[in-house]
Design a protein around this motif. Structure first.
Motif, PDB file in Angstrom:
ATOM      1  N   LYS A  10       0.833  -1.202   0.000  1.00 17.95           N
ATOM      2  CA  LYS A  10       0.000   0.000   0.000  1.00 17.95           C
ATOM      3  C   LYS A  10       0.869   1.254   0.000  1.00 17.95           C
ATOM      4  N   ASN A  11       0.211   2.390  -0.038  1.00 17.10           N
ATOM      5  CA  ASN A  11       0.857   3.711   0.031  1.00 17.10           C
ATOM      6  C   ASN A  11       1.796   3.960  -1.144  1.00 17.10           C
ATOM      7  N   LEU A  12       1.379   3.537  -2.336  1.00 15.95           N
ATOM      8  CA  LEU A  12       2.151   3.778  -3.550  1.00 15.95           C
ATOM      9  C   LEU A  12       1.612   5.024  -4.248  1.00 15.95           C
ATOM     10  N   VAL A  13       2.326   5.501  -5.255  1.00  8.37           N
ATOM     11  CA  VAL A  13       1.941   6.721  -5.982  1.00  8.37           C
ATOM     12  C   VAL A  13       1.011   6.355  -7.136  1.00  8.37           C
ATOM     13  N   ALA A  14      -0.175   6.947  -7.165  1.00 12.59           N
ATOM     14  CA  ALA A  14      -1.168   6.666  -8.208  1.00 12.59           C
ATOM     15  C   ALA A  14      -0.585   6.930  -9.594  1.00 12.59           C
ATOM     16  N   GLY A  15      -0.832   6.025 -10.522  1.00 15.74           N
ATOM     17  CA  GLY A  15      -0.387   6.179 -11.897  1.00 15.74           C
ATOM     18  C   GLY A  15       1.078   5.869 -12.147  1.00 15.74           C
ATOM     19  N   ALA A  16       1.829   5.589 -11.106  1.00 17.21           N
ATOM     20  CA  ALA A  16       3.267   5.332 -11.258  1.00 17.21           C
ATOM     21  C   ALA A  16       3.521   3.901 -11.718  1.00 17.21           C
ATOM     22  N   VAL A  17       4.702   3.696 -12.292  1.00 20.49           N
ATOM     23  CA  VAL A  17       5.138   2.356 -12.697  1.00 20.49           C
ATOM     24  C   VAL A  17       6.128   1.854 -11.651  1.00 20.49           C
ATOM     25  N   TYR A  18       5.825   0.725 -11.064  1.00 22.98           N
ATOM     26  CA  TYR A  18       6.691   0.120 -10.050  1.00 22.98           C
ATOM     27  C   TYR A  18       7.261  -1.188 -10.569  1.00 22.98           C
ATOM     28  N   GLU A  19       8.480  -1.472 -10.136  1.00 22.40           N
ATOM     29  CA  GLU A  19       9.095  -2.762 -10.405  1.00 22.40           C
ATOM     30  C   GLU A  19       9.184  -3.501  -9.079  1.00 22.40           C
ATOM     31  N   PHE A  20       8.714  -4.747  -9.060  1.00 18.95           N
ATOM     32  CA  PHE A  20       8.723  -5.570  -7.858  1.00 18.95           C
ATOM     33  C   PHE A  20       9.590  -6.797  -8.081  1.00 18.95           C
ATOM     34  N   ARG A  21      10.258  -7.247  -7.002  1.00 22.21           N
ATOM     35  CA  ARG A  21      11.045  -8.472  -7.067  1.00 22.21           C
ATOM     36  C   ARG A  21      10.998  -9.145  -5.696  1.00 22.21           C
TER      37      ARG A  21
END
Length: 107
Positions: free
Chosen positions: A60-71
């Motif tokens: 949670k608490n991510l930036v709306a519309g942003a692209v995140y990379e998860f690993r």
């Protein structure tokens, strides 16, 4: 190494992730989750403050519309809370968060 990392749900400020874990470790297997906001050009990975013992989590608490990379990677938890071996990082995934649909433009 955990495998099959995928996004099962996407919102404007949160994602739900799922994966499969390897059974190659003799002790309890936990997973470390890391992420970075690609839209901000950050090269530094952030990590969750706690290891995850299930094959899913909600970030949670991510930036709306942003692209995140998860690993993710496996971490061996030893008796007494000590951490043992760590696997290589599993293949990362990119997730684009939704834009808020009800944003009002005030002038």
């Amino acid at each position: 190494i955990p495998f099959g990392l995928k996004c099962s749900s996407i919102g404007t400020t949160m994602v739900e992730l799922e994966w499969q874990t390897s059974q190659n470790y003799p002790h309890a297997l936990s997973v470390e989750l890391s992420w970075k906001n690609r839209a901000m050009g950050l090269r530094v990975w952030e990590s969750a403050s706690k290891l995850i013992s299930s094959g899913r989590c909600r970030k949670k608490n991510l930036v709306a519309g942003a692209v995140y990379e998860f690993r993710i990677r496996a971490v061996e938890e030893l008796i007494g809370g000590m951490l043992g071996n760590r696997s290589e990082w599993a293949e990362s995934i990119l997730v684009t968060l939704l834009q808020p649909s009800n944003v009002s433009q005030e002038k």
